[in-house]
Design a protein around this motif. Structure first.
Motif, PDB file in Angstrom:
ATOM      1  N   ALA A   1      -6.972 -16.363 -16.628  1.00 57.13           N
ATOM      2  CA  ALA A   1      -7.303 -16.836 -15.280  1.00 57.13           C
ATOM      3  C   ALA A   1      -6.114 -17.641 -14.589  1.00 57.13           C
ATOM      4  CB  ALA A   1      -8.339 -17.758 -15.494  1.00 57.13           C
ATOM      5  N   TYR A   2      -5.672 -18.316 -15.277  1.00 57.33           N
ATOM      6  CA  TYR A   2      -4.403 -19.120 -14.736  1.00 57.33           C
ATOM      7  C   TYR A   2      -3.428 -18.005 -14.360  1.00 57.33           C
ATOM      8  CZ  TYR A   2      -0.612 -22.214 -13.765  1.00 57.33           C
ATOM      9  OH  TYR A   2       0.370 -23.025 -12.944  1.00 57.33           O
ATOM     10  N   SER A   3      -3.016 -16.901 -15.123  1.00 62.17           N
ATOM     11  CA  SER A   3      -2.041 -15.918 -14.696  1.00 62.17           C
ATOM     12  C   SER A   3      -2.658 -15.273 -13.623  1.00 62.17           C
ATOM     13  CB  SER A   3      -2.024 -14.786 -15.768  1.00 62.17           C
ATOM     14  OG  SER A   3      -1.392 -15.501 -17.092  1.00 62.17           O
ATOM     15  N   MET A   4      -3.706 -15.010 -13.333  1.00 62.82           N
ATOM     16  CA  MET A   4      -4.435 -14.341 -12.286  1.00 62.82           C
ATOM     17  C   MET A   4      -4.436 -14.964 -10.976  1.00 62.82           C
ATOM     18  SD  MET A   4      -8.427 -13.359 -11.470  1.00 62.82           S
ATOM     19  CE  MET A   4      -8.754 -11.991 -12.269  1.00 62.82           C
ATOM     20  N   ALA A   5      -4.610 -16.268 -10.841  1.00 63.06           N
ATOM     21  CA  ALA A   5      -4.417 -17.126  -9.731  1.00 63.06           C
ATOM     22  C   ALA A   5      -3.092 -17.233  -9.429  1.00 63.06           C
ATOM     23  CB  ALA A   5      -5.057 -18.556 -10.059  1.00 63.06           C
ATOM     24  N   CYS A   6      -1.998 -17.372 -10.378  1.00 65.04           N
ATOM     25  CA  CYS A   6      -0.834 -17.466 -10.054  1.00 65.04           C
ATOM     26  C   CYS A   6      -0.120 -16.206  -9.274  1.00 65.04           C
ATOM     27  CB  CYS A   6       0.321 -17.635 -11.249  1.00 65.04           C
ATOM     28  SG  CYS A   6       0.015 -19.244 -11.944  1.00 65.04           S
ATOM     29  N   LEU A   7      -0.803 -15.066  -9.599  1.00 66.01           N
ATOM     30  CA  LEU A   7      -0.384 -14.041  -9.036  1.00 66.01           C
ATOM     31  C   LEU A   7      -0.825 -13.747  -7.524  1.00 66.01           C
ATOM     32  CD1 LEU A   7      -0.836 -11.197 -11.889  1.00 66.01           C
ATOM     33  CD2 LEU A   7       1.093 -11.590 -10.504  1.00 66.01           C
ATOM     34  N   HIS A   8      -2.109 -14.388  -7.417  1.00 69.97           N
ATOM     35  CA  HIS A   8      -2.595 -14.473  -6.170  1.00 69.97           C
ATOM     36  C   HIS A   8      -1.889 -15.363  -4.967  1.00 69.97           C
ATOM     37  CE1 HIS A   8      -6.105 -11.845  -6.801  1.00 69.97           C
ATOM     38  NE2 HIS A   8      -6.969 -12.610  -7.326  1.00 69.97           N
ATOM     39  N   VAL A   9      -1.498 -16.641  -5.621  1.00 73.50           N
ATOM     40  CA  VAL A   9      -0.687 -17.370  -5.033  1.00 73.50           C
ATOM     41  C   VAL A   9       0.719 -17.018  -4.588  1.00 73.50           C
ATOM     42  CG1 VAL A   9       0.392 -19.737  -4.804  1.00 73.50           C
ATOM     43  CG2 VAL A   9      -1.880 -19.599  -5.651  1.00 73.50           C
ATOM     44  N   ALA A  10       1.298 -16.264  -5.528  1.00 72.62           N
ATOM     45  CA  ALA A  10       2.599 -15.647  -5.319  1.00 72.62           C
ATOM     46  C   ALA A  10       2.626 -14.565  -4.465  1.00 72.62           C
ATOM     47  CB  ALA A  10       3.046 -15.167  -6.896  1.00 72.62           C
ATOM     48  N   LYS A  11       1.582 -13.691  -4.264  1.00 75.44           N
ATOM     49  CA  LYS A  11       1.448 -12.733  -3.251  1.00 75.44           C
ATOM     50  C   LYS A  11       1.396 -13.357  -1.946  1.00 75.44           C
ATOM     51  CE  LYS A  11      -1.076  -9.271  -5.523  1.00 75.44           C
ATOM     52  NZ  LYS A  11      -2.121  -8.495  -5.933  1.00 75.44           N
ATOM     53  N   PHE A  12       0.767 -14.411  -1.565  1.00 69.66           N
ATOM     54  CA  PHE A  12       0.928 -15.045  -0.229  1.00 69.66           C
ATOM     55  C   PHE A  12       2.439 -15.471   0.123  1.00 69.66           C
ATOM     56  CE2 PHE A  12      -3.637 -15.414  -1.127  1.00 69.66           C
ATOM     57  CZ  PHE A  12      -4.029 -15.026   0.052  1.00 69.66           C
ATOM     58  N   HIS A  13       2.903 -16.260  -0.948  1.00 69.14           N
ATOM     59  CA  HIS A  13       4.421 -16.649  -0.754  1.00 69.14           C
ATOM     60  C   HIS A  13       5.335 -15.619  -0.256  1.00 69.14           C
ATOM     61  CE1 HIS A  13       3.581 -20.926  -1.467  1.00 69.14           C
ATOM     62  NE2 HIS A  13       3.163 -20.706  -2.620  1.00 69.14           N
ATOM     63  N   TYR A  14       5.058 -14.374  -1.230  1.00 70.79           N
ATOM     64  CA  TYR A  14       6.282 -13.283  -0.993  1.00 70.79           C
ATOM     65  C   TYR A  14       5.921 -12.665   0.265  1.00 70.79           C
ATOM     66  CZ  TYR A  14       8.474  -9.122  -2.179  1.00 70.79           C
ATOM     67  OH  TYR A  14       9.488  -7.829  -1.919  1.00 70.79           O
ATOM     68  N   ARG A  15       4.634 -12.367   0.804  1.00 72.89           N
ATOM     69  CA  ARG A  15       4.669 -12.051   2.111  1.00 72.89           C
ATOM     70  C   ARG A  15       4.995 -12.811   3.189  1.00 72.89           C
ATOM     71  NH1 ARG A  15      -2.198 -10.965   1.539  1.00 72.89           N
ATOM     72  NH2 ARG A  15      -1.960  -9.862  -0.404  1.00 72.89           N
ATOM     73  N   ASN A  16       5.063 -14.245   3.044  1.00 69.36           N
ATOM     74  CA  ASN A  16       5.714 -14.976   3.886  1.00 69.36           C
ATOM     75  C   ASN A  16       7.301 -15.251   3.808  1.00 69.36           C
ATOM     76  OD1 ASN A  16       3.132 -15.451   5.342  1.00 69.36           O
ATOM     77  ND2 ASN A  16       2.653 -17.105   3.952  1.00 69.36           N
ATOM     78  N   GLY A  17       7.808 -14.598   2.994  1.00 66.04           N
ATOM     79  CA  GLY A  17       9.362 -14.743   2.716  1.00 66.04           C
ATOM     80  C   GLY A  17       9.641 -15.883   2.075  1.00 66.04           C
ATOM     81  N   GLU A  18       8.729 -16.776   1.304  1.00 64.82           N
ATOM     82  CA  GLU A  18       8.939 -17.800   0.578  1.00 64.82           C
ATOM     83  C   GLU A  18       9.024 -17.382  -0.911  1.00 64.82           C
ATOM     84  OE1 GLU A  18       5.671 -20.020   3.425  1.00 64.82           O
ATOM     85  OE2 GLU A  18       5.023 -19.546   1.568  1.00 64.82           O
ATOM     86  N   PHE A  19      10.199 -17.026  -1.161  1.00 63.98           N
ATOM     87  CA  PHE A  19      10.929 -16.181  -2.281  1.00 63.98           C
ATOM     88  C   PHE A  19      10.867 -17.609  -3.295  1.00 63.98           C
ATOM     89  CE2 PHE A  19      12.850 -13.361   0.598  1.00 63.98           C
ATOM     90  CZ  PHE A  19      11.511 -12.609   0.624  1.00 63.98           C
TER      91      PHE A  19
END
Length: 412
Positions: A78-96
């Motif tokens: 579940a923690y991995s899942m949440a990390c993927l969701h959060v990372a997707k938002f950062h990536y879309r915003n160019g926050e690498f």
């Protein structure tokens, strides 16, 4: 930005395992009472960043609700899942950098179900980040951690080492030892040896002494470090920092001898594949016909100490950058080294070699030992159950290879 728009713009992280397994995973989490997490995760999947962060916080709390071994595997996933969701938002915003940090936390703390998605996302984000950073990049002079050819004062070194250091039996050193010779003369007899002239072909031998290189390939990655004298001290703790922050700490020497920062026994090469490509598994690790059990990094400043302990496997300690002092006691003197009674520390000695309490541990002074200074480009073979104490004499980057022979592999 919608998922469809992000995909069209190339700002979308592909997560095929998450897409296929999310429904079943959420059902499992709900069966363990994680209804609030399921709700937040569902909102996160539909584009709610705050819900994604909340879901990650909820899973983080579950990871720290008790001893690590008692955490349900579903909560790690579940923690991995949440990390993927959060990372997707950062990536879309160019926050690498932010995306990489979250993905690394997922790799370090999360479960195995979504590991391939996390690793694939790291690769995608890293490539995009470097593409951005390469614009206008100018390479400066090489910044070395350890200068080559600097004179080493043995008398000065001995003053910081345990009593009787380098005055007893020195570990035998052999150049270009054949696999047959290693097997016959050291593996089967269980005797330590230093092997020289066997690491010259490793890219790590030159690359890891270059701070710019390490920052470029791993600087934004998050790693676990140990803070404190050693793991037996009460003030010892672990922290998560970026690799760049860690490198700056050891180079500036702001980690004093009292509270050094040490990247110790971490499977860094599973996490950062580019560093893994810089080292080669020694042929000696094939001896006995067993399996390689772990490949660990030991990076730290001068003065870091691994207290006296033993390990269950065959061990080759490869010194890539800097120098280390190593002291070895045979397994036959285990009782005289006063192992801890606690199960978690039964492979560690109660004896502090840097300040031996003669009244409490009267047998230690008379024990025979082997020791050495392990130089750059040398490997030390430590047989199973041999006690060893290790101290860094300079900034030091080492790699340990643990492997089992065929008998112990079958037994496990």
């Amino acid at each position: 930005m919608s998922t469809a728009t992000a995909e069209a713009d190339g700002n979308y992280l592909s997560t095929p395992t998450l897409d296929a397994e999310s429904s079943d995973l959420l059902q499992t989490i709900a069966s363990h009472g994680g209804y609030a997490y399921v709700r937040m995760s569902t909102l996160a999947a539909s584009g709610d960043f705050r819900a994604a962060e909340t879901a990650r916080d909820m899973a983080w709390e579950q990871l720290h609700s008790g001893p690590w071994h008692s955490v349900l595997p579903a909560w790690r996933d579940a923690y991995s899942m949440a990390c993927l969701h959060v990372a997707k938002f950062h990536y879309r915003n160019g926050e690498f950098k932010e995306a990489l940090r979250v993905l690394d936390l997922g790799l370090i703390m999360g479960g195995v179900l979504l590991k391939k998605d996390l690793e694939s996302a790291v690769e995608t984000v890293t490539a995009k980040s470097r593409e951005k950073e390469s614009e206008g990049f100018e390479k400066g002079p090489k910044c070395k951690f350890v200068e080559e050819g600097v004179a080493f004062d043995k008398e000065e070194v001995v003053r910081v080492l345990p009593e009787r250091s380098l005055s007893s039996k020195i570990v035998v050193k052999k150049s270009g030892l054949s696999l047959e010779g290693f097997l016959r003369e050291h593996f089967l007899s269980g005797s330590p040896v230093i092997i020289s002239d066997c690491m010259a072909h490793w890219p790590a031998r030159t690359k890891w002494n270059d701070m710019d290189y390490l920052k470029r390939v791993a600087g934004d990655r998050t790693v676990p470090v140990e803070v404190g004298k050693n793991y037996l001290c009460q003030e010892w703790k672990q922290e998560l920092i970026t690799f760049s922050e860690f490198l700056e700490k050891i180079q500036s020497n702001d980690c004093s001898s009292a509270v050094p920062t040490y990247l110790a026994q971490h499977q860094l090469f599973d996490q950062i594949d580019e560093l893994r490509k810089d080292v080669c598994i020694p042929d000696y690790c094939c001896a006995g016909g067993g399996d390689l059990r772990s490949l660990n990094a030991w990076f730290g400043p001068s003065g870091t100490v691994t207290p006296l302990h033993h390990d269950p496997h065959h061990n080759i300690l490869a010194q890539v950058v800097g120098k280390k002092y190593v002291r070895l006691y045979a397994s036959s003197v285990s009782e005289e080294l006063y192992p801890y009674n606690e199960t978690m520390l039964c492979n560690s000695s109660q004896v502090n070699l840097d300040n031996i309490d003669d009244g409490q541990f009267p047998k230690v002074h008379d024990l025979e030992f082997l020791d050495c200074i392990l130089e750059e480009g040398e490997m030390l073979y430590i047989p199973p159950k041999w006690w060893h104490y290790v101290r860094s004499l300079t900034i030091s980057f080492s790699v340990s290879f643990w492997w089992s022979d065929s008998e112990s592999s079958d037994a496990s």
